[in-house]
Design a protein around this motif. Structure first.
Motif, PDB file in Angstrom:
ATOM      1  N   ASP A 185       0.859  -1.187   0.000  1.00 38.54           N
ATOM      2  CA  ASP A 185       0.000   0.000   0.000  1.00 38.54           C
ATOM      3  C   ASP A 185       0.892   1.232   0.000  1.00 38.54           C
ATOM      4  OD1 ASP A 185      -2.410   1.470   0.133  1.00 38.54           O
ATOM      5  OD2 ASP A 185      -2.192   1.696   2.298  1.00 38.54           O
ATOM      6  N   GLU A 186       0.351   2.324  -0.461  1.00 37.00           N
ATOM      7  CA  GLU A 186       1.085   3.589  -0.470  1.00 37.00           C
ATOM      8  C   GLU A 186       0.139   4.741  -0.216  1.00 37.00           C
ATOM      9  OE1 GLU A 186       1.905   4.962  -4.776  1.00 37.00           O
ATOM     10  OE2 GLU A 186       1.626   2.780  -4.927  1.00 37.00           O
ATOM     11  N   GLN A 187       0.646   5.779   0.412  1.00 38.21           N
ATOM     12  CA  GLN A 187      -0.108   7.003   0.626  1.00 38.21           C
ATOM     13  C   GLN A 187       0.823   8.184   0.384  1.00 38.21           C
ATOM     14  OE1 GLN A 187      -2.010   7.069   4.467  1.00 38.21           O
ATOM     15  NE2 GLN A 187      -3.378   5.388   3.969  1.00 38.21           N
ATOM     16  N   HIS A 188       0.246   9.291  -0.070  1.00 37.84           N
ATOM     17  CA  HIS A 188       1.035  10.480  -0.401  1.00 37.84           C
ATOM     18  C   HIS A 188       0.353  11.694   0.223  1.00 37.84           C
ATOM     19  CE1 HIS A 188       2.812   7.758  -3.351  1.00 37.84           C
ATOM     20  NE2 HIS A 188       1.577   7.457  -3.692  1.00 37.84           N
ATOM     21  N   ASP A 189       1.152  12.628   0.743  1.00 40.80           N
ATOM     22  CA  ASP A 189       0.555  13.753   1.458  1.00 40.80           C
ATOM     23  C   ASP A 189       1.500  14.946   1.443  1.00 40.80           C
ATOM     24  OD1 ASP A 189      -1.227  15.236   2.940  1.00 40.80           O
ATOM     25  OD2 ASP A 189      -1.397  13.797   4.566  1.00 40.80           O
ATOM     26  N   PHE A 190       0.999  16.056   1.934  1.00 39.78           N
ATOM     27  CA  PHE A 190       1.728  17.311   2.109  1.00 39.78           C
ATOM     28  C   PHE A 190       2.184  17.908   0.782  1.00 39.78           C
ATOM     29  CE2 PHE A 190       2.071  15.451   6.336  1.00 39.78           C
ATOM     30  CZ  PHE A 190       1.673  16.524   7.112  1.00 39.78           C
ATOM     31  N   VAL A 191       1.226  18.508   0.082  1.00 42.66           N
ATOM     32  CA  VAL A 191       1.572  19.332  -1.080  1.00 42.66           C
ATOM     33  C   VAL A 191       2.435  20.500  -0.617  1.00 42.66           C
ATOM     34  CG1 VAL A 191       0.666  20.787  -2.925  1.00 42.66           C
ATOM     35  CG2 VAL A 191      -0.523  18.656  -2.306  1.00 42.66           C
ATOM     36  N   LEU A 192       2.055  21.099   0.509  1.00 42.08           N
ATOM     37  CA  LEU A 192       2.893  22.112   1.151  1.00 42.08           C
ATOM     38  C   LEU A 192       3.925  21.391   2.006  1.00 42.08           C
ATOM     39  CD1 LEU A 192       0.042  24.535   2.253  1.00 42.08           C
ATOM     40  CD2 LEU A 192       1.606  24.833   0.320  1.00 42.08           C
ATOM     41  N   PRO A 193       5.188  21.750   1.912  1.00 43.12           N
ATOM     42  CA  PRO A 193       6.237  20.972   2.591  1.00 43.12           C
ATOM     43  C   PRO A 193       6.230  21.179   4.090  1.00 43.12           C
ATOM     44  CG  PRO A 193       7.173  22.914   1.542  1.00 43.12           C
ATOM     45  CD  PRO A 193       5.742  22.862   1.113  1.00 43.12           C
ATOM     46  N   TYR A 194       6.902  20.265   4.792  1.00 41.00           N
ATOM     47  CA  TYR A 194       6.973  20.310   6.246  1.00 41.00           C
ATOM     48  C   TYR A 194       7.444  21.668   6.767  1.00 41.00           C
ATOM     49  CZ  TYR A 194       6.518  15.202   6.834  1.00 41.00           C
ATOM     50  OH  TYR A 194       6.070  13.920   6.875  1.00 41.00           O
ATOM     51  N   GLY A 195       8.480  22.201   6.121  1.00 38.93           N
ATOM     52  CA  GLY A 195       9.061  23.446   6.602  1.00 38.93           C
ATOM     53  C   GLY A 195       8.062  24.582   6.669  1.00 38.93           C
ATOM     54  N   PHE A 196       7.090  24.567   5.771  1.00 39.33           N
ATOM     55  CA  PHE A 196       6.055  25.594   5.758  1.00 39.33           C
ATOM     56  C   PHE A 196       5.245  25.557   7.047  1.00 39.33           C
ATOM     57  CE2 PHE A 196       1.626  26.747   4.899  1.00 39.33           C
ATOM     58  CZ  PHE A 196       1.770  28.023   4.391  1.00 39.33           C
ATOM     59  N   TYR A 197       4.806  24.375   7.458  1.00 39.79           N
ATOM     60  CA  TYR A 197       3.974  24.255   8.645  1.00 39.79           C
ATOM     61  C   TYR A 197       4.735  24.616   9.909  1.00 39.79           C
ATOM     62  CZ  TYR A 197       0.387  22.044   5.828  1.00 39.79           C
ATOM     63  OH  TYR A 197      -0.571  21.819   4.883  1.00 39.79           O
ATOM     64  N   ARG A 198       5.987  24.228   9.992  1.00 36.10           N
ATOM     65  CA  ARG A 198       6.754  24.460  11.212  1.00 36.10           C
ATOM     66  C   ARG A 198       6.961  25.941  11.503  1.00 36.10           C
ATOM     67  NH1 ARG A 198      10.188  19.887   9.551  1.00 36.10           N
ATOM     68  NH2 ARG A 198      11.714  21.397   8.782  1.00 36.10           N
ATOM     69  N   GLU A 199       6.860  26.760  10.483  1.00 36.72           N
ATOM     70  CA  GLU A 199       7.107  28.187  10.669  1.00 36.72           C
ATOM     71  C   GLU A 199       5.856  28.959  11.071  1.00 36.72           C
ATOM     72  OE1 GLU A 199      10.102  29.523  10.634  1.00 36.72           O
ATOM     73  OE2 GLU A 199      10.867  27.500  10.295  1.00 36.72           O
ATOM     74  N   LEU A 200       4.707  28.285  11.140  1.00 36.29           N
ATOM     75  CA  LEU A 200       3.447  28.987  11.369  1.00 36.29           C
ATOM     76  C   LEU A 200       2.841  28.646  12.728  1.00 36.29           C
ATOM     77  CD1 LEU A 200       1.674  28.504   7.917  1.00 36.29           C
ATOM     78  CD2 LEU A 200       2.942  30.506   8.717  1.00 36.29           C
ATOM     79  N   PRO A 201       2.167  29.610  13.360  1.00 33.42           N
ATOM     80  CA  PRO A 201       1.353  29.287  14.536  1.00 33.42           C
ATOM     81  C   PRO A 201       0.256  28.290  14.145  1.00 33.42           C
ATOM     82  CG  PRO A 201       1.614  31.661  14.287  1.00 33.42           C
ATOM     83  CD  PRO A 201       2.136  31.045  13.033  1.00 33.42           C
ATOM     84  N   LYS A 202      -0.196  27.517  15.099  1.00 33.89           N
ATOM     85  CA  LYS A 202      -1.160  26.464  14.795  1.00 33.89           C
ATOM     86  C   LYS A 202      -2.431  27.010  14.157  1.00 33.89           C
ATOM     87  CE  LYS A 202      -3.723  22.645  16.874  1.00 33.89           C
ATOM     88  NZ  LYS A 202      -4.058  21.934  18.140  1.00 33.89           N
ATOM     89  N   ASN A 203      -2.963  28.134  14.672  1.00 34.64           N
ATOM     90  CA  ASN A 203      -4.222  28.660  14.146  1.00 34.64           C
ATOM     91  C   ASN A 203      -4.073  29.187  12.727  1.00 34.64           C
ATOM     92  OD1 ASN A 203      -2.638  30.829  15.085  1.00 34.64           O
ATOM     93  ND2 ASN A 203      -4.439  32.127  15.374  1.00 34.64           N
ATOM     94  N   VAL A 204      -2.877  29.604  12.355  1.00 31.58           N
ATOM     95  CA  VAL A 204      -2.630  30.052  10.983  1.00 31.58           C
ATOM     96  C   VAL A 204      -2.415  28.853  10.059  1.00 31.58           C
ATOM     97  CG1 VAL A 204      -1.100  31.388   9.481  1.00 31.58           C
ATOM     98  CG2 VAL A 204      -1.654  32.232  11.773  1.00 31.58           C
ATOM     99  N   ALA A 205      -1.744  27.838  10.575  1.00 32.42           N
ATOM    100  CA  ALA A 205      -1.448  26.652   9.771  1.00 32.42           C
ATOM    101  C   ALA A 205      -2.694  25.822   9.486  1.00 32.42           C
ATOM    102  CB  ALA A 205      -0.408  25.787  10.478  1.00 32.42           C
ATOM    103  N   GLU A 206      -3.683  25.872  10.366  1.00 32.13           N
ATOM    104  CA  GLU A 206      -4.842  24.982  10.242  1.00 32.13           C
ATOM    105  C   GLU A 206      -5.596  25.131   8.918  1.00 32.13           C
ATOM    106  OE1 GLU A 206      -8.536  23.344  12.959  1.00 32.13           O
ATOM    107  OE2 GLU A 206      -7.487  25.190  13.533  1.00 32.13           O
ATOM    108  N   PRO A 207      -5.955  26.349   8.469  1.00 34.44           N
ATOM    109  CA  PRO A 207      -6.656  26.431   7.175  1.00 34.44           C
ATOM    110  C   PRO A 207      -5.802  25.962   5.999  1.00 34.44           C
ATOM    111  CG  PRO A 207      -6.123  28.629   8.014  1.00 34.44           C
ATOM    112  CD  PRO A 207      -5.865  27.666   9.120  1.00 34.44           C
ATOM    113  N   PHE A 208      -4.485  26.172   6.078  1.00 33.60           N
ATOM    114  CA  PHE A 208      -3.607  25.667   5.020  1.00 33.60           C
ATOM    115  C   PHE A 208      -3.613  24.137   5.005  1.00 33.60           C
ATOM    116  CE2 PHE A 208      -1.720  29.932   5.451  1.00 33.60           C
ATOM    117  CZ  PHE A 208      -1.654  30.296   4.125  1.00 33.60           C
TER     118      PHE A 208
END
Length: 240
Positions: A185-208
């Motif tokens: 089986d395989e799964q694919h995720d995160f069109v936006l890369p990890y580094g993008f999320y780590r730089e944002l507050p949680k409430n800002v990252a959530e809609p992305f």
């Protein structure tokens, strides 16, 4: 292995989880843990090995689910963090952390019910060697993730302190064939890369993240996902 000195530094180990999995990074942590649990299925009383376990995020979680697990890593500083987590969560009796080399795993053949490695193959300079070792000590299942060549990770990959090996689908298929593994089986995720999320507050990252998940449900989203999860097993006859 790229950047081993950076990875094994005490100050890096102490700040590793907070830097990557707080605020917007919580979405990464949640998704990765879901991927591991979905792949391994019910783990109660299973004997598991996590290679490159780092600070024990997954090993502790699986011990809490009832697994008998060993977490192996090259960094004693990272393992110290893991042992503290195991003590704090009351799973030290079923979870062992040990220093070891993924290219020469100190276990006999077919020793574990399943073996997995998260956030490891982007650092591996000998991926086929490592994958063969994971397969050797597993009774069948080997689960791992890769960072993908055809993805937004290309934009910032060169900035990372440890570098990062990126894989095409053809690369992964070649690895599996050379290691004697078959894709289950395989799964694919995160069109936006990890580094993008780590730089944002949680409430800002959530809609992305909501948008990212919606894109990920499309063929285009899968094609450009920055992370892939590969659930594999020994090819017919290989572990007989």
């Amino acid at each position: 292995m790229k950047g081993t000195e950076w990875y094994q530094a005490d100050d890096i180990a102490e700040a590793y989880d907070d830097k990557r999995f707080s605020e917007g990074g919580q979405f990464i942590d949640r998704r990765e843990k879901t991927a591991v649990l979905n792949a391994l299925g019910p783990v109660e009383d299973k004997r598991l090995l996590e290679v490159a376990c780092g600070t024990g995020r997954f090993s502790v979680m699986l011990a809490q689910e009832g697994a008998d697990i060993i977490g192996l890593d090259i960094s004693e500083a990272m393992l110290s963090q893991g042992r503290e987590k195991a003590q704090a969560t009351g799973v030290a009796d079923t979870l062992e952390f040990m220093v070891g080399d993924a290219a020469r795993l100190p276990f006999p053949d077919d020793h574990f019910d399943a073996v997995f490695a998260m956030r490891f193959f982007h650092l591996a300079d000998r991926p086929v060697t490592f994958l063969r070792e994971l397969k050797r000590v597993s009774k069948g299942q080997v689960f791992f993730d890769t960072f993908n060549l055809e993805s937004t990770r290309l934009i910032y990959n060169w900035l990372l302190p440890m570098g990062s090996r990126l894989y095409s689908r053809r690369d992964v298929e070649s690895l599996l064939a050379d290691a004697g593994l078959e894709l289950v089986d395989e799964q694919h995720d995160f069109v936006l890369p990890y580094g993008f999320y780590r730089e944002l507050p949680k409430n800002v990252a959530e809609p992305f993240r909501k948008l990212d998940r919606a894109l990920g449900e499309t063929d285009v989203g899968d094609a450009v996902a920055s992370v892939s999860y590969w659930n594999t097993t020994a090819a017919d006859g290989d572990n007989d």
